[in-house]
Design a protein around this motif. Structure first.
Motif: not given
Lengths: 334, 348, 319
Positions: A166-172, A86-91, A123-127
């Protein structure tokens, strides 16, 4: 070694082989990963090599928690992540990301590049916090132009698509990036570009890589330490140069000697170990030492007692009863 | 099949098995006509392993398909040039004649052996079928020959395994079956299109060994299509490098690796990762990506990516120049003394 | 077979483009649309506009719809008005499309009949489409026991003879349009559910779905953003087929006397009533038949266009 960024301890994953239409039942099990342990230090590139069916890709997915473990533990920064949900996995996704092998299959063909790269931010509310700017920044980082955001993946070449991945992987801003055969689907000239890009990004952001590959020449170029897998088990772990110059396990030696060298003089002078036969089915791996059916050193003991993965010389464990170094790849470097 | 041209040592050993002259192959696409192969010439001598290297889309596979007259229809066609098999032009040959030559005198193996084998027929039958298609032969004899071929390509317990179906074989073993089928009628030329790309390295080594072994045994010439410069180094006698549909360099294998004369060739060599070399900083790399064949660069096709580009490269097309015995390169400067990769373009 | 023919493992690129795949991929980039700043729907709409047949079909369907909705304005006569002196008139002045056995104006009946036939066709297709998509998505995405359960339910529905249930339901529920839509929908979703499940099963294994999971996307997001858009082609084809089928099945119901009851016309019951007159008054067969055919064709063309418009790789084809 400092505190590892990731520790894998005794990872086990068996996939059931299902039969039947109405009532599906397991008729066998594929021993994809069978007791794999390793540690990855912050900032290093840890390679996992092996042939198809050795379980290296399953290791990548276990580490990413894309499939669940049957047994074993995963620890990241001292925190047990084996069963987080759940949330922990998302983190956890904020910390660990993955780059896939097939740049044609790993991007949703119905989404624009901007949507693909921006999705983790949504997804991670950073948009809301400068999402579009971050997407442009990421595209620029991987060598694409901002206008590319409006295009679809099929309009790009394999190399460019891999940049999108690669860009997608680095986004977070992850710490650990699992690279699952990131260049094996690419042409030689694109391969060099992507490997250099990965290296550049590592230096710039202090990334740690778990680098999965079947190609030992690529591993030699990018990895600091390497684990060699055969039929779901690690047979040898070593620093890069120790592995390539003083491989201890017969399988590693054969693998290294099988990689062709782009130099006709050396290539025709080499003593090559040509292994007999194919990799046995992971549904029914050989008893004791799993490599004994193809090994040129096999003795009776190899069919009876499973060799432990233990230290042979300093920090260089190998799982073989007869582990000893063989002459380097080319006998006398010309 | 009476009029199949068999090899006559006296008549044939001096001339090439196959000579491709100025081959032009085109594809019709929605967006226009694409020249996948543009004016490529080469020949292959008896028993020679001739490699065509290049990246995807360079036209190397199209060359292989053109030689066999197997371009995908209706989009593809040979728009010019000749493919001379022992002096006979296959481009203008009748479809019946082509079918006769194909499989009999020129055979081909592909990257993916599973899709090239019929899943519902025993492999022994499939090989025997090759004999029956081209020769009048007793079924029993054909079967025996098939079994023998299977053991020649190194399939253990060939007699029993001939009764198995393709899915019962592993990838490497299937490729061996493909080779057995291809060499059944002792072709003069075997075309191998990326024969080991889908295989694991330890299996790749085995398959290359089989190929070289059957070449030796049957005096076959091999046209090897590959992207892997390592595979070429270990197997080829001569090498042709293709880029964007053009031949950019051809040389004996040793010379190509030791003294490459086209910047694309040395770019490829430089950017190839090597298992025998410790890491030295970053890899030399060729910038950019290959050009569109719909609108290729007007003059030298490599000019937009070339580290040594000069004004003339963008205006005049570089013809192939002879730089050494058997070595030609399509670069304006290939004949300049000292022309070659700079130290930083080749990793130490 | 070869690396040049790269599209072989890439289903989105069709056979015709084998040659195009021989090109370096960025050529394709140059041929692509520069869709700057356009939203997904605007892009879809713009691509649809390039599909002439689809646009023409869309126009015809809208026209049919408008005529049906404002039937009382467009119809020259009442649908039940009997001109007893003018029975079985062939098409001509006064009654453009002729009259039926009871002397009713055929054109007016067609216009009124369109109301019900179109409502039934589209209503059934849409609601069955929604049910089928949801059931198929859930079964294909989650797999395991839920999949087994949902698929057994689907099989159960498939195994009940449609007609029997329709007759029972229609007598229980009465014969209003809404009742017919509801009853038909319940028996129209199964094929779509199976198709959607099938494509979800294969999509589930795709790396881009794994990629979405690995950036933390929820199951709902993966289904809606990643899997449904990639399954849209078969869904649209199936839904358009359902429109035609529902119009026809409704006529069977009418024919059996359980659907919309006379004198209220539907294309289906008009066709059914005139079955004996095919030789004496052929126009009574032709015109309702043509209406059904026209609607079905238009829906299919529109479906084709929509499917292409939703597929970004279709940019390759210049029209």
């Amino acid at each position: 070694m400092t505190e590892p960024l990731l520790r894998a301890d005794g990872l086990v994953k068996h996939f059931p082989v299902l039969r039947g239409v109405v009532f599906r039942r397991a008729v066998a099990e594929v021993h994809a990963v069978d007791g794999v342990s390793f540690e990855i230090a912050p900032g290093e590139t840890f390679g996992v090599v092996g042939e198809s069916g050795c379980g290296k890709t399953t290791v990548a997915r276990l580490v990413m928690r894309l499939v669940d473990l049957d047994d074993g533990t995963l620890t990241s920064d001292g925190e047990d992540i084996t069963r987080v949900r759940g949330e922990a996995l998302r983190k956890l996704r904020l910390k660990m990301q993955i780059i896939f092998q097939d740049p044609f299959a790993s991007l949703n063909p119905r989404m624009t590049v901007g949507d693909i790269v921006g999705e983790p931010l949504h997804i991670h509310n950073m948009w809301k916090d400068g999402g579009p700017r971050r997407v442009r920044e990421l595209l620029d980082l991987v060598g694409l132009a901002a206008e590319h955001a409006e295009r679809y993946p099929h309009e790009f070449s394999g190399g460019q698509r891999q940049r999108i991945g690669i860009a997608r992987a680095l986004a977070l801003h992850p710490k650990l990036v699992v690279c699952d055969e990131p260049v094996s689907a690419l042409d030689v000239s694109m391969r060099a570009q992507i490997l250099n890009l990965l290296k550049h990004l590592q230096e710039e952001f202090g990334l740690t890589y778990l680098f999965i590959s079947h190609d030992l020449s690529v591993v030699r170029q990018v990895c600091d330490r390497v684990a060699v897998m055969y039929l779901g088990q690690v047979v040898e772990v070593a620093e890069r140069d120790a592995l390539f110059d003083r491989a201890l396990h017969p399988y590693t030696q054969a693998l290294i000697s099988a990689i062709p060298i782009p130099d006709p003089e050396l290539e025709r002078k080499r003593r090559r170990i040509v292994l007999q036969g194919d990799v046995p089915s992971p549904q029914d791996p050989p008893r004791a030492c799993r490599f004994h059916t193809r090994c040129f050193k096999a003795q009776e003991i190899c069919e009876q007692i499973e060799p432990e993965l233990e230290q042979r010389c300093d920090d260089h464990p190998a799982a073989c009863h007869f582990a000893e170094p063989r002459a380097p790849v080319v006998e006398s470097p010309a | 099949m009476t009029d199949v041209t068999y090899f006559d040592p006296e008549r044939d050993s001096a001339r090439p098995v196959i000579a491709v002259e100025d081959l032009v192959a085109e594809f019709r696409t929605e967006a226009g006509i694409v020249r996948a192969v543009d004016g490529v010439s080469f020949d292959i001598a008896q028993k020679e392993v001739f490699a065509v290297v290049g990246e995807s889309g360079c036209g190397k596979s199209t060359v292989a398909l053109s030689v066999l007259g197997l371009l995908p229809q209706p989009a593809g066609r040979i728009a010019g040039g000749k493919v001379l098999f022992r002096g006979e032009d296959l481009v203008s040959a009748s479809p019946a004649r082509l079918r006769q030559v194909r499989g009999d005198r020129i055979a081909m193996i592909f990257q993916d052996p599973l899709s090239a084998l019929n899943p519902t027929i025993r492999v022994g039958e499939q090989i025997a079928e090759v004999f029956r298609a081209h020769r009048e032969i007793e079924p029993k004899v054909a079967w025996e020959q098939a079994v023998e071929l299977l053991s020649i390509v190194g399939i253990p317990r060939a007699l029993a395994r001939a009764k198995d179906y393709p899915h019962q074989f592993s990838g490497g073993m299937r490729q061996r079956v493909m080779i057995a089928m291809a060499i059944a009628l002792r072709p003069a030329l075997l075309i191998a299109d990326e024969p080991t790309t889908a295989l694991d390295v330890t299996i790749q080594a085995q398959i290359l060994e089989v190929l070289l072994d059957v070449r030796e045994r049957f005096d076959m010439a091999i046209l090897l299509i590959t992207h892997d410069l390592g595979v070429v180094a270990g197997t080829a006698d001569r090498v042709m490098v293709m880029y964007a549909g053009k031949k950019v360099e051809e040389a004996p294998a040793l010379d190509l690796y030791r003294t490459p004369k086209h910047p694309y060739t040395w770019g490829l060599l430089g950017s190839t990762t090597r298992v025998d070399r410790p890491r030295t900083g970053s890899l030399p790399q060729i910038p950019g990506s290959p050009p569109s064949l719909l609108v290729p660069p007007p003059a030298c096709r490599f000019a937009p990516r070339c580290p040594r580009v000069q004004p003339i490269c963008r205006t005049d097309y570089p013809e192939l120049r002879k730089v050494d015995v058997g070595q030609v390169a399509a670069c304006h400067f290939a004949q300049d003394p000292g022309w070659g990769p700079a130290p930083e373009e080749v990793p130490a | 077979m070869t690396d040049d023919i790269k599209s072989a493992h890439h289903p989105e690129i069709g056979e015709l483009e084998i040659a195009a795949a021989e090109l370096p991929d960025d050529t394709l980039a140059r041929m692509g649309l520069d869709a700057v700043g356009a939203s997904q729907w605007r892009i879809v709409w713009r691509r649809l506009l390039r599909h002439r047949l689809a646009i023409a079909s869309f126009g015809i369907l809208v026209l049919l719809g408008v005529i049906a909705v404002f039937a009382n304005v467009f119809a020259p006569h009442g649908y039940a008005t009997q001109y007893l002196s003018q029975q079985l008139r062939s098409p001509g002045a006064g009654h453009w499309l002729g009259t039926d056995t009871l002397g009713r104006d055929e054109l007016s009946r067609l216009i009124y009949g369109g109301r019900i036939s179109l409502a039934v066709g589209f209503g059934v297709a849409l609601s069955a489409g929604v049910i089928g998509t949801i059931v198929g998505s859930l079964a294909g995405f989650y797999g395991g026991r839920l999949d087994t359960l949902l698929m057994r339910v689907t099989d159960l529905f498939l195994s009940i003879p449609l007609l029997v249930i329709l007759i029972v339901a229609a007598t229980l529920l009465g014969g209003s349009v809404l009742d017919i839509v509801i009853v038909l929908s319940i028996f129209f979703w199964m094929p779509l559910a199976r198709i959607v499940r099938g494509s979800f099963l294969s999509l589930r294994e795709k790396e881009f779905v794994e990629a979405a999971r690995s950036v933390g996307a929820s199951n709902f997001r993966i289904i809606v953003r990643h899997m449904l858009p990639n399954a849209i082609g078969p869904i649209i084809v199936n839904v358009t087929l359902a429109v035609a089928e529902a119009i026809l099945i409704e006529s069977v119901l009418s024919f059996l006397g359980f659907g919309i009851q006379p004198p209220t016309p539907t294309w289906g019951n008009m066709l059914a009533e005139s079955r004996d007159l095919a030789t004496t008054a052929p126009w009574l067969v032709w015109f309702p038949g043509l209406c059904i055919l026209l609607t079905v064709l238009c829906v299919n063309f529109l479906g084709d266009g929509l499917r292409d418009a939703f597929d970004p790789t279709q940019d390759l084809i210049k029209r």
